[in-house]
Design an enzyme around this catalytic site. Structure first.
Site, mmCIF file in Angstrom:
data_model
loop_
_atom_site.group_PDB
_atom_site.id
_atom_site.type_symbol
_atom_site.label_atom_id
_atom_site.label_comp_id
_atom_site.label_asym_id
_atom_site.label_seq_id
_atom_site.Cartn_x
_atom_site.Cartn_y
_atom_site.Cartn_z
ATOM 1 N N GLY A 95 0.794 -1.221 0.000
ATOM 2 C CA GLY A 95 0.000 0.000 0.000
ATOM 3 C C GLY A 95 0.827 1.272 0.000
ATOM 4 O O GLY A 95 0.319 2.348 0.314
ATOM 5 N N GLN A 96 2.102 1.166 -0.363
ATOM 6 C CA GLN A 96 2.958 2.360 -0.382
ATOM 7 C C GLN A 96 2.638 3.198 -1.612
ATOM 8 O O GLN A 96 2.672 2.694 -2.737
ATOM 9 C CB GLN A 96 4.437 1.950 -0.399
ATOM 10 C CG GLN A 96 5.387 3.147 -0.335
ATOM 11 C CD GLN A 96 6.850 2.725 -0.323
ATOM 12 O OE1 GLN A 96 7.178 1.535 -0.402
ATOM 13 N NE2 GLN A 96 7.738 3.701 -0.231
ATOM 14 N N HIS A 102 8.854 5.965 4.669
ATOM 15 C CA HIS A 102 8.248 6.777 5.723
ATOM 16 C C HIS A 102 7.542 5.866 6.712
ATOM 17 O O HIS A 102 6.976 4.844 6.339
ATOM 18 C CB HIS A 102 7.259 7.788 5.146
ATOM 19 C CG HIS A 102 6.263 7.211 4.190
ATOM 20 N ND1 HIS A 102 6.595 6.932 2.876
ATOM 21 C CD2 HIS A 102 4.981 6.834 4.342
ATOM 22 C CE1 HIS A 102 5.538 6.409 2.270
ATOM 23 N NE2 HIS A 102 4.548 6.331 3.142
ATOM 24 N N LEU A 103 7.575 6.288 7.957
ATOM 25 C CA LEU A 103 6.867 5.582 9.025
ATOM 26 C C LEU A 103 5.641 6.411 9.384
ATOM 27 O O LEU A 103 5.742 7.615 9.602
ATOM 28 C CB LEU A 103 7.797 5.431 10.226
ATOM 29 C CG LEU A 103 7.226 4.794 11.500
ATOM 30 C CD1 LEU A 103 8.341 4.068 12.243
ATOM 31 C CD2 LEU A 103 6.604 5.844 12.420
ATOM 32 N N HIS A 104 4.478 5.762 9.400
ATOM 33 C CA HIS A 104 3.252 6.413 9.863
ATOM 34 C C HIS A 104 3.147 6.239 11.379
ATOM 35 O O HIS A 104 3.302 5.130 11.893
ATOM 36 C CB HIS A 104 2.007 5.751 9.260
ATOM 37 C CG HIS A 104 1.865 5.854 7.781
ATOM 38 N ND1 HIS A 104 0.994 6.727 7.164
ATOM 39 C CD2 HIS A 104 2.461 5.170 6.770
ATOM 40 C CE1 HIS A 104 1.047 6.573 5.849
ATOM 41 N NE2 HIS A 104 1.937 5.630 5.590
#
Ligand code: AMP
Length: 116
Positions: A95-96, A102-104
């Site tokens: 789902g990138q 990046h870290l959510h």
């Protein structure tokens, strides 16, 4: 790698496009997600362009650890004392949508599991 042309997160890290920044140091920047999926939704990124988690090696382990530590510090800053979630989506099936790792950090509401 230096800033990659047309990479939106490289541009945010360089201050070339606006974002609501919550953390910035020599290696890492954190900012609010423009399309928040929770009351607190921050993105923690390295300044250096790395396309995804799959492009990292053991050499990036310290950097990845620092990214997680920044997420923990921000969770404390936003008083997410009842819990939160950190997510790194990787490549298409993960789902990138932005190809700069990046870290959510998500919190401020009860989060469902499993994700879709
Ligand atoms: P992912 O789908 O895991 O690649 O996450 C990318 C995230 O970046 C999404 O949650 C988007 O809402 C967010 N996003 C895209 N463009 C921007 C931007 N200019 N500023 C802040 N967040 C953004």
């Amino acid at each position: 790698m230096a800033e990659v042309p047309d990479c939106i997160f490289c541009k945010i890290a360089a201050g070339e496009i606006p974002a609501k920044i919550e953390h910035a140091d020599e290696d890492i920047v954190a900012f609010h997600d423009i399309n928040a999926a929770a009351p607190v939704h921050l993105l923690v990124i390295p300044r250096r362009h790395i396309a995804s988690l799959a492009e990292t090696t053991d050499a990036e382990a310290p950097l990845l650890g620092r990214i997680v530590s920044v997420a923990r510090q921000l969770a404390a800053k936003f008083e997410l004392d009842s819990g939160y979630r950190v997510v790194i989506n990787c490549r298409e099936d993960g789902g990138q949508s932005v190809p700069h790792i990046h870290l959510h950090l998500l919190g401020g509401r009860r989060l469902g599991w499993p994700p879709g």
